[in-house]
Design an enzyme around this catalytic site. Structure first.
Site, short mmCIF file in Angstrom:
data_model
loop_
_atom_site.label_atom_id
_atom_site.label_comp_id
_atom_site.label_asym_id
_atom_site.label_seq_id
_atom_site.Cartn_x
_atom_site.Cartn_y
_atom_site.Cartn_z
N ALA A 118 0.86 -1.18 0.00
CA ALA A 118 0.00 0.00 0.00
C ALA A 118 0.89 1.23 0.00
CB ALA A 118 -0.91 -0.01 1.22
N GLY A 120 15.13 8.30 -18.00
CA GLY A 120 14.25 9.42 -17.68
C GLY A 120 13.87 10.20 -18.93
N ASP A 125 7.82 1.43 -13.56
CA ASP A 125 6.88 0.31 -13.58
C ASP A 125 5.95 0.41 -14.78
OD1 ASP A 125 8.03 -0.55 -11.21
OD2 ASP A 125 6.54 0.46 -9.96
#
Length: 310
Positions: A13, A223, A254
């Site tokens: 979480a 990036g 991700d």
């Protein structure tokens, strides 16, 4: 017939705090925002791949608690098939995330909870799921021994393997030859090869080092500079895709891994799959959060179409 993507990883979480800076030791500062939502690298990648149009199975452990319920609800909404063991004696993991409210940069502390106990038995129990996938993905938030065994199973079954060596933890050198694609970010690649990557030539040199270790392809995410696709006979710097103002970079890596893996599973050529992954990440960073920020297939395709027309 092999189909879709299987992913071994963890759910946590995400507790995200917006502020102008990190507090110093002993200091309390006022933040500008807070949220709780689904996270964990493997879990985020599973959601990203599913929203990007792939069939996805996610292999992990959860606690039998409120955060575990959040995970299962997330998978039901995203269309991810959970291959989950729920535990009564360990909680579901959680992450502290600081996000700079001006530029979106982040810093993270992860406690894996139940997923930190993932072992080889879990991997063996998921053998059929892994072997029947077109693409298998894992990272290093769960124990490296489990990641290595899963990669061995996938490699032996001729499943395309994607290894995201994140976080930048030590792992056995025997993992490299199991990797069809190793996907570190700039910082992780520097840790693996022992030098920084300030230029594209440095990134290519790092790619060479990763290939020498046994990986078939190095994909180094850089990036805003894009992604270096690097093999023995091809080296392409795929540019980043612009989608809108960047407000949160937390789930960018991700999003890329999930989008890239989904594209591979759908049969796209590798460089095209990299572009697809870049577009997935480009949309994700314009939204707050990690799993909730992952775009749908039609959004990714629309962005790629606009880019091709520009």
């Amino acid at each position: 017939m092999k189909t879709g993507v299987s992913i071994l990883g963890i759910f946590v979480a995400d507790t995200a705090y917006l502020a102008s800076r990190m507090p110093r030791i002993g200091e309390t500062i006022t933040g500008s925002g807070f949220s709780v939502g689904p996270g964990g690298k493997g879990s985020n990648q599973a959601v990203a791949a599913a929203r990007a149009g792939s069939q996805v199975s996610f292999i992990s452990r959860l606690g039998r608690d409120t955060f575990g319920e959040m995970a299962l609800k997330t998978y039901a909404e995203a269309g991810v098939t959970p291959k989950i063991v729920q535990m009564d004696d360990l909680p579901t993991g959680a992450a502290f995330i600081y996000v700079n409210d001006e530029n979106g940069e982040n810093a993270i502390i992860v406690y894996p909870g139940a997923a930190g106990s993932i072992d080889i038995e879990d991997v063996e129990a998921a053998r059929e799921t892994i072997e029947n996938s077109r693409v298998f993905v894992t990272q290093l938030e769960q124990p490296a021994a489990a990641a290595e065994r899963a990669l061995q199973i996938a490699h032996a079954a001729r499943v395309t393997t994607v290894f995201n060596p994140a976080p930048a933890e030590p792992f056995p050198e025997t993992i490299y030859p199991l990797c069809d694609y190793i996907v570190p970010n700039e910082t992780e690649a520097a840790a693996l090869v022992g030098f920084a990557l300030p230029t594209p030539d440095d990134a290519r040199r790092a790619g060479d080092e990763l290939l020498k270790k046994g990986a078939k392809t190095a994909l180094i995410t850089l990036g805003e500079r894009g992604v270096l696709y690097h093999t023995d006979n091809q080296s392409v710097l795929v540019p980043a895709v612009a989608s809108g103002p960047v407000i949160d970079t937390t789930g960018a890596g991700d999003a890329f891994v999930g989008g890239f893996s989904a594209a591979l599973a759908r049969g796209l050529e590798p460089v095209e799959a990299v572009r697809f992954g870049c577009a997935t990440a480009a949309i994700a960073v314009t939204r707050r959060g990690t799993a909730p920020a992952m775009p749908k297939l039609e959004e990714i395709e629309a962005l790629l179409t606009r880019g091709a027309a520009a």
